[in-house]
Write an enzyme that holds these catalytic residues in place. Structure first.
Site, PDB file in Angstrom:
ATOM      1  N   GLU A  42      42.057  11.963 -17.262  1.00 53.90           N
ATOM      2  CA  GLU A  42      40.630  12.428 -16.820  1.00 53.90           C
ATOM      3  C   GLU A  42      39.991  11.828 -15.509  1.00 53.90           C
ATOM      4  O   GLU A  42      39.407  12.451 -14.725  1.00 53.90           O
ATOM      5  CB  GLU A  42      39.578  12.443 -17.898  1.00 53.90           C
ATOM      6  N   HIS A  63      35.802  14.870 -31.546  1.00 49.98           N
ATOM      7  CA  HIS A  63      36.081  16.208 -30.855  1.00 49.98           C
ATOM      8  C   HIS A  63      34.864  17.124 -31.033  1.00 49.98           C
ATOM      9  O   HIS A  63      35.247  18.200 -30.858  1.00 49.98           O
ATOM     10  CB  HIS A  63      37.522  16.722 -31.561  1.00 49.98           C
TER      11      HIS A  63
END
Lengths: 434, 362
Positions: free
Chosen positions: B90, B159
């Site tokens: 990322e 998450h």
């Protein structure tokens, strides 16, 4: 503690030997060939100096641009770089370089200007006219100047926070530099960026970044965009030995190699990441090899001709084969920033040693003098001119006003949509974003 | 639960359907069912088609057709030069995308979930959001960061976080939170066209939800304004302000409240930054009572900002303290019963609205 100078040529061996200061003699520039005919040489030099003194007598314009031609003599001169290049996963370019009197004198002037500018910034900081962070580049001028000589303005450069000289090399003016450092309207970022946030988009200079290492993926992104737009140009992303260990660098290099991006990663290895010497920060300080699958070249970053040669080579390479790493072996005389005396983690002897043996401006001065391209007085005159330019720019910058209060709220967005923004006391200070 | 809302909305619209002749006259009353997923996909198609500078970058956006199939078909149509699959890095690919935006391209960066955006948050904030300001307008960053945000179902603590408040705190960013298909299309198109960095927070559980979309919404030039909230349901007694999935819950709560004689006004915020303070305040000045609803952690959240802004602007109009419904102040647990307790339910919104109306809560 080993000095970084011996560490330079010991870097191929895993064990660093204790320093031998006098081994610095290896770094002296190679002696130029003796002039073939003293009379001819004198005649040539007189010819050269008369054409030069003509241009020197022209009135100095108040424009403080970097590139004022001194000698118009472009006859090629062949020289050798101080040391050969060391290559990783590629063929090193030749150490024989072509230059000219014009180029060498331009290099001298540009570097002298940068040197003077940084030293003046030091005084301004101590006089509290510059605030916050101020990271000076003196010692490293050859990297900025040599790189610019190999590039066009279509190529992009992005660097970290030691950006004053890179900005100048890309065509910035002294007024923009000093005004920005002092937080005035005429600054390149209108006083809103500061020392670490110089930009010059029209010359494809993308800053000026305060977060160590962030500029490397950004630079690979510029290269991506150049390839996407089919611009046939490259990006040079500069970073230091401190940033060389950043994970995001390897992430960006991986993607650049996978996608064949025209990205050149340039490690300006001045051997200290703030106060941490390279051998304390990197298990492998052979930064030009750290790209693994990506080729690399180690360059004497104090030799402007070597820098230019390496950058020319790298540009050609990157356009065809994707990313390449250049490690510029260089040195900063100042500490990391103005709050760092620079002497708690290295010896004063080391600093003076580099200044005596490897200074980039002195190297060019010796080259110019030994090739009779200018007299010592002419070079001193250039330095005086440059000093005056810097002083004039500072005087102008001091007169320049600080930004209007309304500038607090400008440029938050490119398209403000008329939304409201607030000052510290929102009942007192509100603004509509343009 | 949401199926009930959908059915009710269909019933309402079918009541309005008169003979074919009058239907032809009203251009936007015809409603096609479209999922949020289809809405996002169609928006991406149209914007990529309209502007060759737009490209997609992220994990699995290409060959995999998108982790949640939002980018389905785009690789086939626009090719690998414009739909880029990245390694799982990322920080690296976000930095690369921001650099491309510096140069003038228009990247749409997909984060598989916004939880992973934390790995790249330095580039979102320091490289993207602040650049236009630091460069005094010279370096603008026309980039969109999009992906699912907030809780899904049973995916656990790492998450499930909602990042709306974090990103909305930062000047220089625009933060959008679509709810239905109309929002998804209009706001994504607006985001891609916008010259500033936009954080586009979707919701995984809404991707499969169908909503009626008018012809106007389906038109390729359709665009919603950034910074404007929408009154999803007009009311007089209490304002319920919510974003994303909680808008659906709030509409359900409003149905239940109606039976008890409380007429709730439901505001779909759509834009967290800029926050539509004037719509919120106008509504509170009308109803005099406010409930904020969010899925996110409560402290320093969107609800806190809304409450502060209403207290500052409309204090005299408040007849009750502002009520705040948010996710529980704990990392998201896995067990289904605990997860249910960690997230706002419709009943929580109903209870808070009743409290704001000084009704006793059984």
């Amino acid at each position: 503690m080993p000095t970084l100078l011996s560490a330079w040529f010991n870097s191929h061996q895993p064990n660093l030997h204790p320093p031998s200061f006098y081994s610095l003699s290896l770094f002296r520039s190679s002696h130029p060939p003796p002039s073939p005919n003293p009379t001819l040489a004198m005649a040539l030099s007189r010819f050269a100096s008369s054409s030069r003194s003509g241009s020197l007598l022209k009135p100095l314009s108040s424009a403080i641009s970097l590139r004022r031609p001194i000698s118009t003599d472009t006859t090629p001169i062949t020289l050798e770089t101080s040391v050969p290049f060391t290559a990783h996963q590629c063929e090193a370019p030749s150490r024989t370089v072509q230059t000219s009197a014009n180029e060498l004198l331009t290099f001298f002037r540009d570097m002298a200007l940068m040197r003077r500018m940084e030293i003046a910034a030091d005084s301004l900081y101590k006089a509290k006219l510059i605030r916050g962070f101020c990271h000076l580049y003196d010692g490293q001028e050859a990297v900025a100047v040599g790189m610019e000589a190999a590039l066009t303005k279509k190529d992009c450069i992005i660097t970290a926070y030691r950006d004053h000289c890179t900005f100048m090399a890309r065509g910035g003016t002294l007024l923009e530099v000093f005004a920005e450092l002092m937080g005035r309207q005429a600054g390149c970022s209108r006083g809103k960026g500061g020392s670490m946030h110089f930009y010059k988009k029209d010359s494809n200079f993308y800053g000026g970044h305060g977060i160590v290492g962030a500029q490397v993926p950004l630079g690979c992104g510029l290269a991506f965009a150049q390839k996407y737009s089919k611009d046939e140009a490259v990006t040079f992303a500069l970073y230091g030995d401190g940033a060389a260990n950043q994970g995001q660098l390897f992430e960006a290099l991986n993607i650049s190699a996978l996608w064949d991006l025209p990205a050149i990663l340039v490690c300006e290895n001045n051997h200290y990441g703030m106060g941490t010497a390279e051998w304390r920060a990197a298990k492998s300080p052979a930064y030009y090899k750290r790209g693994d699958y990506a080729p690399g070249l180690k360059v004497d970053g104090m030799d402007v001709l070597a820098v230019k040669q390496a950058c020319t080579f790298a540009k050609e390479h990157a356009l065809k084969n994707g990313p390449i790493i250049l490690e510029m072996d260089t040195y900063r005389y100042h500490g990391h920033s103005m709050s760092d005396p620079g002497s708690t983690y290295r010896t004063r002897d080391e600093i003076t040693g580099v200044r005596q043996e490897r200074d980039p401006i002195e190297r060019i001065r010796k080259l110019i003098l030994s090739h009779d391209l200018a007299t010592e007085k002419e070079l001193k005159d250039i330095e005086k001119e440059v000093r005056k330019e810097v002083d004039d720019a500072i005087a102008q910058a001091k007169e320049n006003p600080v930004p209007e209060s309304s500038e607090l709220f400008t440029n938050v967005y490119a398209k403000g949509l008329g939304v409201e923004s607030f000052g510290a006391d929102r009942k007192e200070v509100r603004a509509t974003l343009p | 639960m949401l199926g009930i809302v959908r059915q009710k909305m269909l019933e309402r619209s079918s009541k309005k359907i008169r003979p074919a002749v009058s239907m032809l006259r009203s251009y936007s009353s015809a409603a096609k069912q479209m999922t949020v997923r289809e809405a996002l996909n169609s928006a991406l198609h149209e914007e990529m088609s309209a502007d060759s500078k737009v490209f997609l970058i992220g994990e699995e956006v290409g060959e995999y057709q998108g982790a949640y199939k939002i980018t389905k078909g785009l690789l086939d149509k626009y090719g690998p030069d414009r739909v880029l699959d990245t390694p799982i890095t990322e920080a690296g690919f976000t930095g690369i995308a921001v650099g491309a935006a510096y140069y003038g391209l228009k990247p749409v960066v997909e984060f598989m979930t916004f939880n992973f955006s934390m790995q790249a948050i330095d580039h979102i904030i320091n490289s993207a959001a602040k650049s236009n300001y630091m460069s005094a307008g010279k370096i603008s960053v026309p980039i969109v960061f999009r992906g699912p945000n907030g809780a899904a179902a049973g995916v656990g603590a790492q998450h499930s976080q909602c990042y709306a408040a974090w990103y909305a705190a930062c000047p220089g960013l625009k933060v959008l939170t679509p709810y239905n298909s109309e929002d998804a299309r209009g706001l994504l198109k607006a985001a891609i066209r916008d010259p500033d960095p936009v954080v586009f927070l979707e919701n995984e559980l809404l991707y499969g939800e169908s909503f009626p979309t008018s012809d106007e919404v389906l038109d390729s030039s359709f665009c919603l304004p950034i910074g404007k909230a929408k009154i999803e349901r007009k009311g007089k007694h209490v304002t319920i302000a919510a974003y994303s999935k909680m808008v659906g819950y709030s509409l359900q709560a409003a149905e239940i409240l109606e039976k008890d004689g409380i007429d709730a006004e439901v505001i779909n915020l759509r834009s967290i930054r800029p926050l539509d303070r004037s719509t919120i305040n106008d509504s509170v000045r009308k109803t005099n009572r406010l409930v904020t609803v969010e899925e996110a952690f409560p402290q320093h959240g969107v609800g806190a900002e809304i409450c502060a802004c209403v207290v500052e602007e409309s204090f005299a109009y408040l007849d009750a303290p502002v009520e705040r419904i948010a996710g529980a102040d704990v990392p998201m647990p896995y067990a289904a019963n605990l997860e249910r307790m960690a997230l706002p339910q419709v009943g929580d919104i109903v209870r808070a609205a009743k409290r704001a109306c000084y009704r006793s809560v059984p």
